[in-house]
Design an enzyme around this catalytic site. Structure first.
Site, PDB file in Angstrom:
ATOM      1  N   HIS A  19     -14.152  -6.518   7.084  1.00 55.55           N
ATOM      2  CA  HIS A  19     -13.635  -7.884   7.103  1.00 55.55           C
ATOM      3  C   HIS A  19     -14.617  -8.874   7.722  1.00 55.55           C
ATOM      4  CE1 HIS A  19      -9.381  -6.033   6.659  1.00 55.55           C
ATOM      5  NE2 HIS A  19      -9.939  -6.278   5.486  1.00 55.55           N
ATOM      6  N   HIS A  42      -8.132  -3.054  -4.572  1.00 54.44           N
ATOM      7  CA  HIS A  42      -7.168  -2.184  -3.883  1.00 54.44           C
ATOM      8  C   HIS A  42      -6.569  -2.973  -2.723  1.00 54.44           C
ATOM      9  CE1 HIS A  42      -9.724   0.576  -6.137  1.00 54.44           C
ATOM     10  NE2 HIS A  42      -8.748   1.461  -6.068  1.00 54.44           N
ATOM     11  N   SER A 103      -7.161  -7.649   3.556  1.00 51.90           N
ATOM     12  CA  SER A 103      -8.103  -8.474   2.797  1.00 51.90           C
ATOM     13  C   SER A 103      -7.431  -9.550   1.939  1.00 51.90           C
ATOM     14  CB  SER A 103      -9.011  -7.596   1.931  1.00 51.90           C
ATOM     15  OG  SER A 103      -8.269  -6.697   1.145  1.00 51.90           O
ATOM     16  N   GLU A 121      -2.885  -3.579  -7.023  1.00 45.35           N
ATOM     17  CA  GLU A 121      -2.349  -2.516  -6.173  1.00 45.35           C
ATOM     18  C   GLU A 121      -1.434  -1.627  -7.013  1.00 45.35           C
ATOM     19  OE1 GLU A 121      -1.767   0.144  -3.663  1.00 45.35           O
ATOM     20  OE2 GLU A 121      -3.058  -1.524  -3.021  1.00 45.35           O
ATOM     21  N   ASP A 149      -4.312  -0.662 -12.182  1.00 43.39           N
ATOM     22  CA  ASP A 149      -5.492   0.014 -11.673  1.00 43.39           C
ATOM     23  C   ASP A 149      -6.605  -1.020 -11.544  1.00 43.39           C
ATOM     24  OD1 ASP A 149      -7.867   1.426 -11.353  1.00 43.39           O
ATOM     25  OD2 ASP A 149      -7.252   3.064 -12.669  1.00 43.39           O
ATOM     26  N   GLY A 150      -7.017  -1.296 -10.319  1.00 46.25           N
ATOM     27  CA  GLY A 150      -8.024  -2.322 -10.101  1.00 46.25           C
ATOM     28  C   GLY A 150      -9.361  -2.009 -10.730  1.00 46.25           C
ATOM     29  N   ASP A 170     -12.420  -1.472  -2.321  1.00 43.41           N
ATOM     30  CA  ASP A 170     -12.295  -0.559  -1.170  1.00 43.41           C
ATOM     31  C   ASP A 170     -11.164   0.437  -1.383  1.00 43.41           C
ATOM     32  OD1 ASP A 170     -10.361  -2.523  -0.967  1.00 43.41           O
ATOM     33  OD2 ASP A 170     -10.333  -2.504   1.219  1.00 43.41           O
TER      34      ASP A 170
END
Length: 296
Positions: A19, A42, A103, A121, A149-150, A170
């Protein structure tokens, strides 16, 4: 597949690194007038309570962000670390550190009205929580939550309309093939949008894939003629340790890294000042260290 919950790890040393990098880049990217699209592959639940059952069970925030609240005597925090602390503090009342923004909320707090944020997500519980948390922002169409699905979902947003984008990736890496999927995603994303900024977090653990990933990303960026930055933070040894019963176990996450393709030019100097302080404040044993490399 759905066992990982970031609530156990919110505010840990990996979040401090991730971050701090994210905020430092967003401060720079939002200085240009053109709209910015941010894609979070994610996203998790978005907000976490540091006094929840999850975080109190793991205690990871105590060895993460909470250590930054008590810097070494005489130490003035590096600007990037202070910016990180200030942003997290903005989600809490004075002197009360109960909320940790993931995030999605860190990003949204720094965006301007004409910027866009796409949150991906798949975890059913976290998706529901994320949607409820985002609704409280009353951000309208600025923020979109997608239960997709990212790795695959970002394709339809690259390139973005204003030709400016930051992708944060991530995953939990619970699944072994996440490492290969990250590399494949970065490869395709660079083909679709070569000038985008791609920030990838990964755990540094005793697994070949974890050590291969940054090498693959460096090769990818170099072949594409793109600049790159690779920062790692180690807080303790990765060797097996014995618990009070004498049984050996791994000591939890010992280190993590951030690999950024097309980083902002301000990121390296920001981390040169911040990383040594992270080591000083977050070290759990004599093996604590950092690395910072860049190229292109």
């Amino acid at each position: 597949m759905f066992s990982y919950r970031h609530a156990f790890h919110a505010g840990n040393h990996a979040d401090v690194l991730k971050h701090t990098v994210l905020i430092a880049m967003l401060h720079h990217l939002t200085q240009k007038e053109a709209a910015l699209t941010v894609l979070d592959t994610h996203a998790g639940a978005g907000l976490y309570r540091l006094d929840s059952e999850f975080t109190e069970t793991s205690g990871e925030a105590a060895d993460g962000i909470q250590r930054l609240l008590k810097p070494t005597e005489g130490m003035t925090l590096a600007p990037a670390l202070q910016d990180y602390l200030d942003l997290v503090a903005s989600f809490n009342s004075k002197g009360n550190w109960r909320i940790y923004p993931g995030s999605p909320f860190i990003i949204q707090r720094l965006l301007r009205g004409h910027d866009k944020l796409k949150l991906f997500e798949l975890h059913p519980t976290d998706t529901k929580t994320l949607m409820a948390n985002v609704e409280q922002l009353e951000a309208g169409r600025q923020v979109a939550v997608l239960r997709e699905d990212g790795f695959e979902g970002i394709r339809k947003f690259l390139p973005p309309p204003a030709r400016r984008a930051l992708v944060l990736c991530d995953p939990s890496y619970e699944l072994k093939n996440d490492y290969a999927r990250v590399a494949a995603m970065a490869t395709e994303a660079l083909k679709r949008f070569p000038t985008g900024t791609y920030a990838i977090w990964y755990p540094i653990i005793p697994r070949p894939e974890a050590h291969d990933l940054p090498r693959k990303l460096k090769t990818l960026a170099t072949k594409a003629g793109k600049s790159w930055l690779h920062a790692t933070l180690t807080v303790k040894s990765s060797k097996l340790v014995a618990d009070v019963q004498g049984e050996t176990k791994r000591p939890g996450l010992p280190a993590s890294g951030m690999f950024v393709i097309n980083p902002t030019h301000t990121l390296k100097p920001a981390l040169q000042a911040a990383l040594p302080q992270m080591v000083t404040l977050l070290a759990q044993d004599r093996h604590a260290a950092f690395t910072l490399d860049a190229g292109g």
